[in-house]
Enzyme design. Structure first.
Site: not given
Lengths: 229, 745
Positions: A86, A203, A205
């Site tokens: 991002c 993302h 994560e």
């Protein structure tokens, strides 16, 4: 394996990246403060999401001048693995560690959603734990994620296999509806031509625990561990 | 000590000047009595903001005192910047909701953005990391020319601030009603987490302790936001008040969060408060008042964005992203180093003094010297006249009664913007950052957040029911509290605490004061019955434009706790073959329903509410979830039973169907299908568990019965009335709001 997660002022997913790496995957990840220059022996450097310096100018435009970024650039030049998610992707583009730029979503609004991306090249350090053509479900959350590069450059990148992730629908088909931000060639993630720097808008994560909506992000981190660990 | 001085060029202080500041003649005389002299212009400004309705709660305080605020779980009740509840495993949840209505109407993007920023500061000033936001939004009707502009601006502002500061927006509500045409509502909620025993306070102490100013520099923005903008009704001139709206800087707020939490861990902070409404004035005087000490400010030290601000402007500025800290003497350098690391100002601007005076100096002269108590506890308290209006309440949207075929009414309801999916709104909010969002906006009666390093989860929900409050402000407030609690209980969490934002019209009108008094009475009665203390809150009066008040709108947020996140219950049907059941406390009515707003209804009274049964229903839902007896639970809200069953079919992982023979059950009347206000929950259970779950509800006196079953075929069959394709219904439900926002009608 040792990881370095850069913290710029305005980084937001830095703690979430630490959580994914340390608590979920049992890695050794540490914060790298933007004013420092040491990478503390990291085998992979992660530039997290967020709004570095508020992103009041172009996204990532100021963060690239942080002292830590000189070290990151040198690390990348020496072949070290760097991943930017991002805002981290935006910083990598601004720092010319990756080709192209990220512009405002075609909706002109911020989008937080879950998307499908297809693995376009499974022979890289960032994708090797996946199958070619595999479809991952990952969250996105950004206002400026529309990937743009000159058509001639895109052609070369396609030929070299630098497009690692592309937006598709749940069945793996490229459709206009499946491209959330209007990215050229439906690009969700690209690597440099040496395949040691990777940027992606989704993302990983935030996709590491089933309770929070999926674990596909683990496949990207596992690929890196396999490559560098 | 000599009297403070008037500065050259300052306006003369007299009664007309006081009135221009929003003070009444009695209040001005009271100020002169307290000081024993005429106030300086600076002092007049200070009194006007601190005695404003917004800061002093002068019309509401008498009522707010009656609310229950204690339980064995309450760590901090009203009196600090936010309330706090022990949620177990060493965590304390700190939460509050606050309005930013008038600024958001005048300048929607910045008004909503700074509303988010302000409530975040109320949370992290307590030493808690903000982990979740919610918003309750009320807009005017789509016929009003300003509505689309306001929706775009407010949603953009909430997202622009919340996304950049890294706090997920996990739930909310949006309603459209003509009563908000000239006065929208933007109520922002934030919840933070702190470790037990690590909360910070806003109680100053210790003469000689330095006072640190941290964060952004002070500019001219937001002067008189609290007094002239928030504490007066709107008129044709309101547009000209745009300069009183502050401008938000979420990036600085993010730095401030990190720096303040890091500073808090040093133990060198005695007290800390955000410079919110009335800025430096309120933060300094309120901290001093809580600790019964004085404070001496040197305004020359305050970081300024531009030169030549007067003391009046410095004290009244509502520039955002600023905090005031009382530090332990000798440890200020340690704190300053942390703020410098985050590139933030941290300047000593004064010190705590033993004498309880609030003093400000500027260029070597005293410009204000006021007894601290006069700015806080001794501010005026009013017992305003309160009586119901003579006529039926105005402003409830209720169409003339017309005959409407039920299948058409059902589809029209699904496309009603008050019922249809709010995805267009919440897709613009980051709902997952910080990695705790188990269930975010969209399907789900309440957001569910896991607690890290624990099996526990929190459920949070914000609700309001203004049309019911307009029919009966007491029962409407009760209905709102029990609905929010039920939403939380549907996830399997037990409600443990409440915060509220009470939005009403002009309290100087007896019928408004009566609505407010009845609303607080209902809130208190419901909170006592449910055992959920009210730990924080906010009052917003003067929500009127040219004499037309909004519907009475108490907005209620409820926080619940579940012992095991794995036992959470979804709002949508999951397994074909499961039985569909309903449990309810009352038969529904059409009064105050969305159906009545669209097609008219003859019901004019809300059904009575038995609070013991409401508490029993909440308890049964929690018990059923903990026992693992239910697969889904969804509260019947706007649109009634038919809409609730349809929504439960919209499983995001793949739609399912439902069938029920309503004729055999006697559920075919318009009020059964579309009525509201009945405290009804639609839930599903494996067929083998039906007997046990029915007994569980029955043992608590709750009527519970099987009405049908979940089907694999995606068809909604509520026979003999509704027989529709679920995907087609879902498309209508999803596309309605974006369609209305894009349309140029």
């Amino acid at each position: 394996m040792k990881w370095g997660v850069v913290r710029f002022p305005g980084s937001l997913d830095d703690n979430d990246s630490l959580w994914a790496l340390n608590e979920v995957m049992g890695q050794e990840a540490a914060i790298l403060w933007h004013k420092d220059t040491s990478l503390q022996g990291a085998r992979c450097v992660l530039l997290p999401g967020g709004f570095s310096y508020g992103d009041y100018l172009r996204c990532g435009a100021i963060a690239r001048f942080s002292p830590i970024m000189e070290s990151v650039a040198k690390f990348a030049a020496d072949g070290g693995l760097v991943i930017g998610t991002c805002n981290g992707f935006q910083v990598l583009c601004e720092a010319h560690l990756l080709p192209g730029v990220l512009t405002r979503n075609r909706t002109l609004s911020f989008i937080c959603d879950r998307v499908h991306v297809r693995v376009e090249n499974a022979r890289t350090p960032f994708t090797r734990a996946m199958r070619q053509g595999e479809v991952l479900t990952l969250p996105i959350k950004h206002g400026e994620g529309r990937y743009v590069a000159p058509e001639s450059e895109l052609r070369q990148m396609e030929e070299r296999g630098q497009i690692l992730l592309r937006y598709v629908d749940a069945e793996g088909r490229e459709t206009d509806d499946a491209n959330p931000n209007g990215a050229m060639h439906a690009i969700a993630g690209v690597a440099n031509d040496r395949f040691n720097v990777f940027g992606l808008m989704p993302h990983p994560e935030h996709a590491v625990e089933a309770m929070l909506g999926g674990e596909d992000g683990l496949k990207i981190f596992r690929s890196i561990v396999e490559s560098a660990g | 000590m000599s009297n403070p001085v008037c500065l050259p060029g300052e306006p003369r202080v007299d009664l007309p000047q006081a009135r221009a500041h929003g003070l009444s003649p009695d209040e001005f005389r009271n100020i002169e009595r307290i000081l024993g002299r005429t106030p300086t212009f600076t002092e007049l400004g200070v009194f006007s903001v601190m005695w404003s309705e917004h800061c002093s709660y002068k019309s509401s305080r008498k009522y707010l005192r009656t609310l229950p605020s204690r339980s064995e779980l309450v760590v901090q009740g009203p009196g600090e910047n936010a309330g706090a509840i022990d949620v177990g495993d060493g965590w304390v949840a700190v939460f509050k909701i606050e309005s930013h209505n008038h600024p958001s109407y005048v300048e929607p993007y910045q008004g909503a953005a700074t509303g988010v920023g302000g409530i975040l500061r109320d949370i992290f000033t307590m030493g808690a990391r903000p982990v979740a936001s919610m918003d309750s939004l009320k807009f005017g009707s789509f016929d009003h020319p300003r509505t689309r502009y306001l929706v775009g601006g407010v949603v953009g502002g909430i997202g622009g601030y919340g996304n950049c500061v890294g706090v997920p927006t996990v739930a909310g509500e949006v309603m459209f009603d003509a009563s908000y045409n000239g006065n929208i509502l933007v109520n922002a909620f934030c919840l933070g987490l702190a470790r037990s025993g690590e909360l910070m306070s806003a109680r100053a102490s210790g003469a000689g302790n330095p006072v640190l100013y941290v964060g952004s520099a002070t500019g001219r923005d937001g002067i008189h936001g609290a007094s002239l903008l928030a504490s007066a009704e709107f008129d044709a001139e309101s547009e000209s008040k745009r300069p009183t709206v502050q401008v938000g800087d979420p990036f600085t707020e993010k730095l401030l969060i990190e720096a303040c939490l890091e500073a808090g861990r040093t133990g060198a902070i005695v007290a800390i408060q955000d410079m919110g409404a009335a800025g430096l004035t309120s933060s300094s005087s309120e901290m001093a008042a809580r600790g019964a000490v004085g404070i001496d400010l040197d305004l020359d030290k305050v970081p300024l964005r531009e030169q030549n601000l007067t003391p009046y402007e410095i004290l009244l500025s509502e520039s955002q992203e600023r905090m005031l800290i009382v530090a332990q003497r000798g440890r200020e350098r340690e704190l300053q180093a942390i703020f410098e690391k985050w590139d933030l100002h941290a300047v000593v601007v004064g010190e705590i003094i033993a004498e309880p005076r609030w003093r400000a100096r500027w260029r070597g002269q005293m410009v204000a010297d006021i007894p601290v108590g006069a700015l806080a506890d001794e501010a005026p308290v009013y017992d305003r006249p309160a009586r119901p209006a003579d006529s039926r309440p105005r402003g409830i949207a209720c169409a003339p009664v017309r005959q409407m075929a039920a299948p058409e009414a059902f589809k029209a309801l699904l496309e009603n913007p008050n019922i249809a999916s709010k995805r267009w709104v919440f897709r613009q909010y980051d709902s997952i950052v910080q990695g705790n969002t188990v269930s975010g906006p969209g399907p789900g009666d309440a957001a569910v957040l896991r607690l890290k390093h624990s099996r526990r989860a929190l459920a949070i929900k914000v609700d309001s029911n203004p049309r019911a409050c307009a029919l009966d402000p007491y029962l409407g407030a009760i209905a709102t509290v029990v609905e929010a609690a039920r939403n939380v209980a549907c996830t399997g969490a037990r409600p443990v605490g409440i915060t509220n934002c009470l939005n009403y019209g002009n309290p100087e009108r007896p019928e408004i004061m009566w609505q407010f008094a009845e609303g607080v009475r209902g809130l208190g009665d419901a909170a006592r019955a449910l055992g959920t203390p009210v730990v924080s809150g906010n009052v917003s009066f003067y929500n009127e434009t040219e004499g037309r008040a909004i519907l009475p709108t108490p907005t209620i947020a409820v926080v619940g706790v579940m012992p095991d996140a794995a036992r959470r219950v979804a709002s949508f049907f999951k397994n074909p073959g499961d039985a569909i059941l309903i449990a309810r406390t009352n038969p529904p009515r059409l009064a105050a329903s969305e159906y009545a707003a669209m097609f008219g209804a003859s019901d004019e009274q809300l059904a009575p509410i038995d609070l013991n049964r409401e508490a029993a229903l909440v308890d049964a839902l929690v018990g059923a979830a903990e026992a693992g007896l239910i697969r889904s639970a969804h509260d019947v809200a706007e649109g009634g039973l038919a809409v609730a069953i349809a929504e439960a079919c919209f499983n995001p992982d793949g739609v399912v169907g439902a069938e029920a023979d309503l004729a055999a059950l006697g559920l075919t009347s318009t009020s059964e299908l579309f009525g509201e206000g009945a405290s009804t929950v639609v839930f599903s259970a494996a067929t083998g568990d039906v007997e046990q779950v029915t007994r569980l509800f029955g043992s608590r006196g709750i009527d519970c019965r099987t009405i049908g079953k979940v089907t694999a075929e995606a068809r909604l069959r509520l026979m003999p009335i509704i027989d529709e394709d679920v995907r087609a219904l879902r498309d209508k439900y999803e596309e309605a709001l974006p369609g209305r926002l894009a349309a140029n009608d």
